[in-house]
Design a protein around this motif. Structure first.
Motif, PDB file in Angstrom:
ATOM      1  N   MET A   1       0.689  -1.330  -0.149  1.00 24.37           N
ATOM      2  CA  MET A   1       0.037  -0.065   0.058  1.00 24.37           C
ATOM      3  C   MET A   1       0.918   1.095  -0.088  1.00 24.37           C
ATOM      4  SD  MET A   1      -3.324   0.774   0.326  1.00 24.37           S
ATOM      5  CE  MET A   1      -4.194  -0.499   1.334  1.00 24.37           C
ATOM      6  N   GLY A   6       1.653  13.048   3.263  1.00 26.04           N
ATOM      7  CA  GLY A   6       0.500  14.345   3.658  1.00 26.04           C
ATOM      8  C   GLY A   6      -0.262  14.396   2.793  1.00 26.04           C
ATOM      9  N   HIS A   7      -1.275  15.694   3.060  1.00 26.24           N
ATOM     10  CA  HIS A   7      -2.340  15.733   2.465  1.00 26.24           C
ATOM     11  C   HIS A   7      -2.516  17.446   2.109  1.00 26.24           C
ATOM     12  CE1 HIS A   7      -3.492  11.929   4.003  1.00 26.24           C
ATOM     13  NE2 HIS A   7      -4.259  11.723   2.786  1.00 26.24           N
ATOM     14  N   THR A   8      -3.102  17.671   0.877  1.00 24.29           N
ATOM     15  CA  THR A   8      -3.231  19.101   0.499  1.00 24.29           C
ATOM     16  C   THR A   8      -5.191  19.294   0.846  1.00 24.29           C
ATOM     17  OG1 THR A   8      -1.936  19.257  -0.842  1.00 24.29           O
ATOM     18  CG2 THR A   8      -3.684  21.025  -1.133  1.00 24.29           C
TER      19      THR A   8
ATOM     20  N   SER B   6      -9.527  16.385   0.449  1.00 22.22           N
ATOM     21  CA  SER B   6      -8.189  16.260   0.842  1.00 22.22           C
ATOM     22  C   SER B   6      -7.316  15.477  -0.373  1.00 22.22           C
ATOM     23  CB  SER B   6      -8.018  15.780   2.249  1.00 22.22           C
ATOM     24  OG  SER B   6      -6.844  15.517   2.639  1.00 22.22           O
ATOM     25  N   ALA B   7      -6.288  15.979  -0.896  1.00 19.46           N
ATOM     26  CA  ALA B   7      -5.706  15.190  -1.955  1.00 19.46           C
ATOM     27  C   ALA B   7      -4.291  14.682  -1.129  1.00 19.46           C
ATOM     28  CB  ALA B   7      -5.316  16.100  -3.164  1.00 19.46           C
ATOM     29  N   PRO B   8      -3.967  13.452  -1.249  1.00 19.74           N
ATOM     30  CA  PRO B   8      -2.797  13.043  -0.735  1.00 19.74           C
ATOM     31  C   PRO B   8      -1.465  13.269  -1.618  1.00 19.74           C
ATOM     32  CG  PRO B   8      -3.860  11.275  -2.124  1.00 19.74           C
ATOM     33  CD  PRO B   8      -4.790  12.188  -2.161  1.00 19.74           C
ATOM     34  N   ARG B   9      -0.645  13.436  -0.615  1.00 19.69           N
ATOM     35  CA  ARG B   9       0.724  13.752  -1.314  1.00 19.69           C
ATOM     36  C   ARG B   9       1.675  12.518  -1.265  1.00 19.69           C
ATOM     37  NH1 ARG B   9       3.061  19.207  -1.088  1.00 19.69           N
ATOM     38  NH2 ARG B   9       5.029  19.056  -0.724  1.00 19.69           N
ATOM     39  N   LEU B  10       2.150  12.061  -2.421  1.00 18.27           N
ATOM     40  CA  LEU B  10       2.867  10.936  -2.441  1.00 18.27           C
ATOM     41  C   LEU B  10       4.452  11.078  -2.794  1.00 18.27           C
ATOM     42  CD1 LEU B  10       0.573   8.679  -4.517  1.00 18.27           C
ATOM     43  CD2 LEU B  10       0.518   9.029  -2.139  1.00 18.27           C
ATOM     44  N   GLU B  11       5.180  10.382  -2.379  1.00 14.07           N
ATOM     45  CA  GLU B  11       6.805  10.536  -2.749  1.00 14.07           C
ATOM     46  C   GLU B  11       7.250   9.362  -3.646  1.00 14.07           C
ATOM     47  OE1 GLU B  11       9.143  11.214   0.518  1.00 14.07           O
ATOM     48  OE2 GLU B  11      11.127  11.480  -0.773  1.00 14.07           O
ATOM     49  N   ARG B  63     -14.680  13.714  -7.580  1.00 15.07           N
ATOM     50  CA  ARG B  63     -14.479  12.449  -7.937  1.00 15.07           C
ATOM     51  C   ARG B  63     -13.743  11.686  -6.714  1.00 15.07           C
ATOM     52  NH1 ARG B  63     -16.634  11.252 -12.869  1.00 15.07           N
ATOM     53  NH2 ARG B  63     -16.732  12.994 -14.330  1.00 15.07           N
ATOM     54  N   ALA B 115       3.525   4.672  -9.268  1.00 14.88           N
ATOM     55  CA  ALA B 115       3.060   5.208  -8.063  1.00 14.88           C
ATOM     56  C   ALA B 115       1.455   5.574  -8.151  1.00 14.88           C
ATOM     57  CB  ALA B 115       3.474   6.378  -7.490  1.00 14.88           C
ATOM     58  N   ALA B 118      -0.365   2.251  -8.514  1.00 20.17           N
ATOM     59  CA  ALA B 118      -0.449   1.503  -7.150  1.00 20.17           C
ATOM     60  C   ALA B 118      -1.579   2.248  -6.302  1.00 20.17           C
ATOM     61  CB  ALA B 118       0.855   1.602  -6.467  1.00 20.17           C
ATOM     62  N   ASP B 122      -4.392  -0.288  -5.011  1.00 20.99           N
ATOM     63  CA  ASP B 122      -4.343  -0.679  -3.515  1.00 20.99           C
ATOM     64  C   ASP B 122      -4.887   0.172  -2.695  1.00 20.99           C
ATOM     65  OD1 ASP B 122      -2.557  -2.650  -4.666  1.00 20.99           O
ATOM     66  OD2 ASP B 122      -0.743  -1.436  -4.281  1.00 20.99           O
ATOM     67  N   THR B 123      -5.232   1.496  -2.885  1.00 22.54           N
ATOM     68  CA  THR B 123      -5.864   2.535  -2.249  1.00 22.54           C
ATOM     69  C   THR B 123      -7.363   2.479  -2.599  1.00 22.54           C
ATOM     70  OG1 THR B 123      -3.815   3.550  -1.453  1.00 22.54           O
ATOM     71  CG2 THR B 123      -6.003   4.656  -1.081  1.00 22.54           C
ATOM     72  N   PRO B 177       5.728   0.351  -7.671  1.00 26.26           N
ATOM     73  CA  PRO B 177       6.981   1.043  -7.396  1.00 26.26           C
ATOM     74  C   PRO B 177       7.845   0.368  -6.150  1.00 26.26           C
ATOM     75  CG  PRO B 177       5.106   2.333  -6.786  1.00 26.26           C
ATOM     76  CD  PRO B 177       4.489   0.948  -7.395  1.00 26.26           C
ATOM     77  N   TYR B 180       8.729   4.177  -2.022  1.00 26.79           N
ATOM     78  CA  TYR B 180       7.690   4.959  -1.802  1.00 26.79           C
ATOM     79  C   TYR B 180       8.099   6.311  -1.112  1.00 26.79           C
ATOM     80  CZ  TYR B 180       4.457   1.604  -2.914  1.00 26.79           C
ATOM     81  OH  TYR B 180       3.155   0.624  -3.741  1.00 26.79           O
ATOM     82  N   ARG B 181       8.735   6.292   0.080  1.00 27.25           N
ATOM     83  CA  ARG B 181       9.129   7.581   0.841  1.00 27.25           C
ATOM     84  C   ARG B 181      10.639   7.460   1.298  1.00 27.25           C
ATOM     85  NH1 ARG B 181       4.928   7.417   5.532  1.00 27.25           N
ATOM     86  NH2 ARG B 181       6.136   9.321   6.091  1.00 27.25           N
TER      87      ARG B 181
END
Lengths: 179, 184
Positions: A1, A6-8, B6-11, B63, B115, B118, B122-123, B177, B180-181
């Motif tokens: 997963m 973080g989140h915006t 809220s939009a997630p921030r991914l690395e 959405r 990413a 995934a 997965d989410t 990937p 991830y972080r």
């Protein structure tokens, strides 16, 4: 997963003016908005548009809040949540300065929807955002919109040209001090 | 009362995937007003370029998923847009990528798309993903191939015209990937 780092977050405030509610545009508004955007009523605001374009514009209404910190609300009938129009503050890229904008859907006229929501938007601009002045733009042949601007106390203040709509008359609203 | 999204921030190894911001406007408009945007609805006007940026945010809100702005970790530069997309007029859930001038040829689209895919599987729990590709856009087809996707069928988009729909491997077989972080 994959785990977010973080989140915006974006928040769009909701207001209730008795029988009218001003809230964030939502997916449930798409049919009503697309119908408006497909109609001749959208001629003064860059239309008529396809449903694909209407969805993009609905999404951009929301994105405006995130990018600029203010925006337009979906005005709905409070008890039914029926969308009646789009009113609020906007200043996309080539706009001369921030404006109060209003569009009212077919069937929602005659209830002072645009007038009441626009008066609220002016108050929001001055009291919440701290602006000292605000304009509205109308196409030269949109006499109903011009009458509304005048009813709010706005007066002519030059013209401008924007890509999507063409030539626009600028109306300057009563200042924060004069309201 | 407010509506909140809220939009997630991914690395990933070399990129941050984050929500679009107003500071992205100039770079974004330069791309969409240029010939390089010919496969993705451009070149277009400044006003429409602004809307294309704003609607990315609105898509997240309407959405619950969307496309991320890619930030190059080494420079902080905004280098492209990649993510999960399903606007009106698209036949299926879409994984899309746009890389700006100077950011191509580095594998960024593939890195970010891995990413995003995934995240979709997965989410979000999606079971399949497609990518809409202009038949003349060989660079984009090469990215799709690297991601393990293959041509599936032809489709005519109302505004883009004839396009190809490529299908990605499903959640069971799609490559994930490896990185991830870096933050603890």
């Amino acid at each position: 997963m994959i785990e977010p780092i973080g989140h915006t977050t974006l928040q769009i405030p909701t207001f209730r003016l008795d029988d009218l509610t001003l809230r964030a545009p939502a997916m449930s508004d798409l049919d009503a908005y697309a119908e408006f955007r497909a109609s001749d009523r959208a001629k003064g605001v860059g239309g008529p548009n396809t449903r694909v374009q209407a969805e993009q514009k609905l999404e951009a209404l929301i994105g405006h809040w995130h990018l600029h910190g203010f925006g337009r609300w979906m005005v709905t009938e409070t008890h039914s949540d029926t969308p009646l129009g789009v009113v609020g503050l906007m200043a996309p890229c080539d706009w001369p300065e921030p404006e109060i904008a209003w569009s009212v859907f077919a069937g929602a006229e005659g209830k002072s929807v645009a007038y009441r929501a626009a008066i609220f938007a002016r108050r929001y601009a001055y009291e919440v955002l701290g602006w000292s002045t605000v304009i509205s733009c109308t196409t030269p042949d949109n006499h109903r919109s011009q009458a509304l601007a005048q009813r709010m106390g706005a007066t002519r203040d030059g013209e401008c040209h924007v890509d999507d709509v063409g030539r626009l008359l600028i109306w300057r609203h009563l200042s924060a001090e004069a309201v | 009362m407010t509506v909140t999204f809220s939009a997630p921030r991914l690395e990933t190894e070399r990129l941050i995937l984050r929500a679009p911001e107003i500071g992205d406007q100039d770079v974004h408009a330069a791309f969409f007003m240029s010939e390089r945007a010919k496969f993705v609805g451009g070149p277009t006007t400044a006003e429409r370029a602004w809307r294309l940026l704003a609607l990315e945010v609105g898509h997240w809100v309407l959405r619950g998923f969307g496309r991320w702005a890619l930030e190059e970790k080494a420079t902080g530069k905004f280098v492209g847009i990649v993510g999960n997309y399903h606007p009106v007029g698209f036949p299926e859930d879409e994984l899309g990528w746009d890389l700006f001038d100077g950011a191509t040829g580095k594998g960024y689209a593939t890195e970010a798309a891995l990413a995003a895919r995934a995240y979709a599987y997965d989410t979000l729990g999606w079971t399949t993903l497609t990518s809409m590709i202009d038949p003349a856009n060989t660079a984009s087809a090469a990215v799709a191939t690297r991601l393990g996707a293959a041509y599936d069928y032809d489709f005519t988009h109302e505004h883009f015209g004839p396009v190809q729909i490529w299908r990605h491997p499903g959640p069971d077989t799609a490559q994930r990937p490896t990185y991830y972080r870096s933050l603890p």
